[in-house]
Write an enzyme that holds these catalytic residues in place. Sequence first.
Site, PDB file in Angstrom:
ATOM      1  N   TYR A 230       0.780  -1.134   0.051  1.00 23.98           N
ATOM      2  CA  TYR A 230      -0.128   0.042   0.172  1.00 23.98           C
ATOM      3  C   TYR A 230       0.730   1.275  -0.143  1.00 23.98           C
ATOM      4  O   TYR A 230       0.328   2.279  -0.592  1.00 23.98           O
ATOM      5  CB  TYR A 230      -0.746   0.052   1.245  1.00 23.98           C
ATOM      6  CG  TYR A 230      -2.254  -0.532   1.160  1.00 23.98           C
ATOM      7  CD1 TYR A 230      -2.346  -2.029   0.593  1.00 23.98           C
ATOM      8  CD2 TYR A 230      -3.445   0.065   1.427  1.00 23.98           C
ATOM      9  CE1 TYR A 230      -3.503  -2.486   0.319  1.00 23.98           C
ATOM     10  CE2 TYR A 230      -4.718  -0.504   1.065  1.00 23.98           C
ATOM     11  CZ  TYR A 230      -4.748  -1.885   0.683  1.00 23.98           C
ATOM     12  OH  TYR A 230      -6.004  -2.511   0.578  1.00 23.98           O
TER      13      TYR A 230
ATOM     14  N   ASP B 279      -6.378  -7.022   3.884  1.00 27.90           N
ATOM     15  CA  ASP B 279      -7.463  -6.430   3.186  1.00 27.90           C
ATOM     16  C   ASP B 279      -8.547  -7.593   2.633  1.00 27.90           C
ATOM     17  O   ASP B 279      -9.814  -7.333   2.632  1.00 27.90           O
ATOM     18  CB  ASP B 279      -6.981  -5.433   2.104  1.00 27.90           C
ATOM     19  CG  ASP B 279      -8.149  -4.859   1.344  1.00 27.90           C
ATOM     20  OD1 ASP B 279      -9.029  -4.359   2.158  1.00 27.90           O
ATOM     21  OD2 ASP B 279      -7.928  -4.734   0.141  1.00 27.90           O
TER      22      ASP B 279
ATOM     23  N   ASP C  81     -12.152  -9.338   4.143  1.00 25.69           N
ATOM     24  CA  ASP C  81     -13.535  -9.034   3.481  1.00 25.69           C
ATOM     25  C   ASP C  81     -13.889 -10.720   3.235  1.00 25.69           C
ATOM     26  O   ASP C  81     -15.189 -10.581   3.298  1.00 25.69           O
ATOM     27  CB  ASP C  81     -13.229  -8.672   2.188  1.00 25.69           C
ATOM     28  CG  ASP C  81     -13.401  -7.295   1.716  1.00 25.69           C
ATOM     29  OD1 ASP C  81     -13.295  -6.408   2.878  1.00 25.69           O
ATOM     30  OD2 ASP C  81     -13.912  -6.795   0.741  1.00 25.69           O
TER      31      ASP C  81
ATOM     32  N   LYS D 122       3.169 -15.175   1.793  1.00 23.72           N
ATOM     33  CA  LYS D 122       3.608 -15.779   0.790  1.00 23.72           C
ATOM     34  C   LYS D 122       5.189 -16.079   0.729  1.00 23.72           C
ATOM     35  O   LYS D 122       5.633 -15.613  -0.033  1.00 23.72           O
ATOM     36  CB  LYS D 122       3.157 -15.225  -0.377  1.00 23.72           C
ATOM     37  CG  LYS D 122       1.469 -15.247  -0.886  1.00 23.72           C
ATOM     38  CD  LYS D 122       1.055 -16.617  -1.189  1.00 23.72           C
ATOM     39  CE  LYS D 122       1.697 -16.961  -2.656  1.00 23.72           C
ATOM     40  NZ  LYS D 122       1.152 -18.439  -2.943  1.00 23.72           N
TER      41      LYS D 122
ATOM     42  N   ASP E 118      -2.743 -17.780   0.486  1.00 19.44           N
ATOM     43  CA  ASP E 118      -3.710 -18.413  -0.566  1.00 19.44           C
ATOM     44  C   ASP E 118      -4.275 -19.717   0.065  1.00 19.44           C
ATOM     45  O   ASP E 118      -5.458 -19.967   0.051  1.00 19.44           O
ATOM     46  CB  ASP E 118      -3.328 -18.641  -1.906  1.00 19.44           C
ATOM     47  CG  ASP E 118      -1.890 -19.631  -1.641  1.00 19.44           C
ATOM     48  OD1 ASP E 118      -1.428 -19.714  -0.533  1.00 19.44           O
ATOM     49  OD2 ASP E 118      -1.585 -20.168  -2.854  1.00 19.44           O
TER      50      ASP E 118
HETATM   51  C1  IPM Z   1     -10.599  -1.332   3.870  1.00 26.16           C
HETATM   52  C2  IPM Z   1     -10.645  -0.872   2.503  1.00 26.16           C
HETATM   53  C3  IPM Z   1      -9.694   0.358   2.290  1.00 26.16           C
HETATM   54  C4  IPM Z   1      -8.417  -0.477   1.889  1.00 26.16           C
HETATM   55  C5  IPM Z   1      -9.906   1.213   0.875  1.00 26.16           C
HETATM   56  C6  IPM Z   1     -11.062   1.800   1.015  1.00 26.16           C
HETATM   57  C7  IPM Z   1      -8.656   2.005   0.562  1.00 26.16           C
HETATM   58  O1  IPM Z   1     -10.773  -1.761   1.283  1.00 26.16           O
HETATM   59  O2  IPM Z   1     -10.361  -0.713   4.901  1.00 26.16           O
HETATM   60  O3  IPM Z   1     -10.444  -2.824   3.939  1.00 26.16           O
HETATM   61  O4  IPM Z   1      -7.966  -1.041   0.978  1.00 26.16           O
HETATM   62  O5  IPM Z   1      -7.685  -0.716   3.005  1.00 26.16           O
HETATM   63 MG    MG Z   2     -10.953  -3.791   2.248  1.00 23.13          MG
END
Ligand code: IPM
Ligand code: MG
Length: 368
Positions: A145, A253, A257, A196, A229
Amino acid sequence: MIKVRKRKILLLSGDGIGPEVISEVRKIIEWFNKKKSLDFQIDEDLVGGCSYDKNDTPITDEVFYKALESEVIMLGAVGGPKWDNVEFAKKPERALLKLRKELKLFANLRPAICFQQLVDASTLKPEVVSGLDIMIVRELTGGIYFGEPRGIKPIENGERKGINTHSYTSSEITRVARVAFELAKKRSNRVTSCEKSNVMEAGLLWREEVQSLRDKEYKEIELSHMLADNCAMQLLKNPKQFDVIVTDNLFGDMLSDQASMLTGSLGLLPSASLGAKNKDGEMRAMYEPIHGSAPDIAGKGIANPIATILSFAMALRYSLDLDKEAGSLEKAVQDVLNDGLRTKDILSNGTKEVSTSQMGDAIISKLQ
Ligand code: IPM
Ligand code: MG
């Protein structure tokens, strides 16, 4: 050096459904001030696309300084298709990344808990997710990032090259691993570290540093390593094998999710982004729901405020030293779910649909 002002809470509601969900938290903070004689000082300002529209930048210096002196930042969400064509440096997300990076909020805690009342909301079989309680600790200020060099540059033959750099130093790895180990001590003493290391040197360093910290200072922790993975696969196959997962910025990230969907709804999951404590014991921190700005449902009063409210419960616990209040807020959320009240995203047979603000009010009435 800007000092952190105790009990100062900055509300940055941002874009999309951000303002709707943050306004429920505002009600809750005001309730604590009034009923529990707490002295939270609330301030509010713009961040993300709404700041860009007004000020031509996703975060002004003034707002950034307010953030620096706040003990707690409550962030709603940033971004949306409206700003898709804004130049990269001014995109709404840049504000979020600037806050994380410059406030040094390196440890991102993302719990994924499956509420018993909502077991059926998951796309996975109930027996796979029932009782799930995972804590993902995502490194938040390093890795790909933020690594340099980065950018898009012209190369020969009229081609262009996009570049991002994935890098970590030992200390960046150790400090986030330490957070994971400390959390694990309060849970079940188990940590899975994901990278990884089979293809990336930075992943190999990650594995070595995490193991070496464990061997030196956390012998009571049962540490295992897993390729990221494989972790993605195992999260679907048998998520309850995990307790604390520690991983880098990008894998965190994605894995968070994925883990969120085990619980049925993105609308339920809070997060905390924590910095280091200074010598006076002060710590900067930002709390936000892990769902995004959901522009498709913005302004309709149907967004689920629970993730944001639970994020405030995390603020009570991790920043404000109000464990008991955190517990009572979490219990109020459970009670409302037990009563069968649901926002649209988690509605099912036999439950009653409520709006964003009705959900907030119901939670407050359980606090009474
Ligand atoms: C998160 C989001 C952010 C990230 C975006 C909005 C920049 O997806 O907080 O998980 O990628 O970190
Ligand atoms: Mg995210």
